[in-house]
Enzyme design. Sequence first.
Site, PDB file in Angstrom:
ATOM      1  N   LYS A  89       0.807  -1.223   0.000  1.00 37.96           N
ATOM      2  CA  LYS A  89       0.000   0.000   0.000  1.00 37.96           C
ATOM      3  C   LYS A  89       0.839   1.272   0.000  1.00 37.96           C
ATOM      4  O   LYS A  89       0.375   2.328  -0.440  1.00 37.96           O
ATOM      5  CB  LYS A  89      -0.934   0.002   1.214  1.00 37.96           C
ATOM      6  N   SER A 101       1.333 -10.006  -0.283  1.00 37.18           N
ATOM      7  CA  SER A 101       1.187  -8.560  -0.382  1.00 37.18           C
ATOM      8  C   SER A 101       1.312  -7.782   0.920  1.00 37.18           C
ATOM      9  O   SER A 101       1.464  -6.566   0.886  1.00 37.18           O
ATOM     10  CB  SER A 101      -0.161  -8.243  -1.033  1.00 37.18           C
TER      11      SER A 101
END
Lengths: 331, 331
Positions: free
Chosen positions: B54, B310
Amino acid sequence: MTSAPGFADIQDAARYLKGVAVHTPLLEAHAMGAALGCRLLVKAEVLQRTGSFKFRGAYNRIGRLSAEERARGVVAYSSGNHAQGVAAAATLVGTKSLIVMYSDAAAIKVANTGVLGGEVLFCDRRNENWEEVTARLAAERGLTPVTPCDDAHVIAGQGTVALELAAQARDMGAVPDILVVPCGGGGLTAGCAMAAKALLPKVAVYGVEPAGFDDTARSISAGQRVVNGADAATICDALTVSTPAAMTFAINRKLVDGMLTVSDPDVLAAMKRAFLDLKLVVEPGGAAALAALLAGKLDVRGKTVAVICSGGNVDPAIFARALQVGPGKGE
Amino acid sequence: MTSAPGFADIQDAARYLKGVAVHTPLLEAHAMGAALGCRLLVKAEVLQRTGSFKFRGAYNRIGRLSAEERARGVVAYSSGNHAQGVAAAATLVGTKSLIVMYSDAAAIKVANTGVLGGEVLFCDRRNENWEEVTARLAAERGLTPVTPCDDAHVIAGQGTVALELAAQARDMGAVPDILVVPCGGGGLTAGCAMAAKALLPKVAVYGVEPAGFDDTARSISAGQRVVNGADAATICDALTVSTPAAMTFAINRKLVDGMLTVSDPDVLAAMKRAFLDLKLVVEPGGAAALAALLAGKLDVRGKTVAVICSGGNVDPAIFARALQVGPGKGE
């Protein structure tokens, strides 16, 4: 090679390992660095093939066997990381490996050694000496012994960790003032001290041992190799040697600037911190150097500090213990 | 940018992130690949600054604020990874960040958002909608909203994960046939699908959602955005959106080759496997794509498969649950 390696041997090892060993990342540890008042760079060697730096030295040694030696196979003793390194390297070059382990070795290390193609032979810590068992098997079966420390190719292979680290630090605009390395038999410390002193002339190199296994520290003080107490115990299974290896001691007494000692709680707190901040699984012995920094064993304020997290082969139950460390420790 | 990004925007984002975001390693997962009968490459995005991808999108957006916008600050809603990305990016560029989180967010995500310089404002999942709260705060305080998905700079930033991955695979002599990506709002999936399709023309891209949160899968089937059931629950806190974002849905319905679904046990088993084999701490949502592979949701035999892990921001208690998964699952 039976004589000590030189810096050129480390450069040669790096070429030899290219494309085979993982070029592990050097990570900037922002939060821990801020807490310690230093710039902190972590060499994530847990991401190495087999989960520890040991693959480097093992492949640099086993890859250079003669065709005749390769046809017969290799033998090694290990608490489990050298075991995996030897097994993986032997399988890659198409030879067999027999690994002598004590029966109380970490389960993950025993299992992975088998997965990697090694044959494990257990011996009893109380009644047998694994060096003697290994020497006997080598003689009986014509196997080439791959020692974890008293071998120039092995030490040169381990030194590639610091060779990479120095280049990666340069790319990040950092010049390490201090390099901190976990120390068992002394192979990683010796190889990295050689590489670091060649590439970073002003760097201070520290080795870190578990309490009760401070044989290198006491040997350097005594000017000769001394032995740890027989009843010493530590959570750092990867660092439990009885005395420094001859070749690594000769290097470390010259090149190492200081030795530090950490406790089991120091190590567990560092494993938790690596979990929280770095997202790395670090085994107890692999976390020893980070533990020394987090426990304040060294004044690092204002410095650029590089630390090697050397292995990540830890049984889930031990890791779960680290996860339970309270927030007060290491924060 | 309010219109969808193009491949050039991803290349531009990569240049913008250079030296700021971590160039995370692409790791060869030998043992898991052998077990699955494929060559398996893992993009270790858990090692990204803030512990998840992110940061890429957030920095690519916030770094481009005008001086006037920067003087006022940003606001965002998040389950915690976008929160940390926004907080870190805002602090780096010298602006303030206000983050709206539900009060049941993962403790590590709340704590780290604060450490990174973000101001956290909790709202109640049952009585308040975080998008509405964010929009109100933006209007009242003149803050620039940084949405997690409906923003071309954010999507382009997330796409740099696959841009790097394609280059790293090439350096390893690998051409991925399949790319598998965790999918929440769809920003990572959209950005990575764009980059992958541009660089690897034959690659098939799969998104992976948790059971009960398969809004993207059902929306693609329905040809329009549909909403998840209000009582759905998953361990994958990072992937709990109610419906796909408009911009990401428009991209994903065109570019994604298939969507897969994983259960909580699939995810916990993948976290354990990543612990054992990769030495990576992967959070539930971050492990979704790996979980799909290990649970056999895709026939990968003989293929070269790239998977993105991720994020790694997981509370110790959840990770301890994963450590307790038995050896039968995922081996």
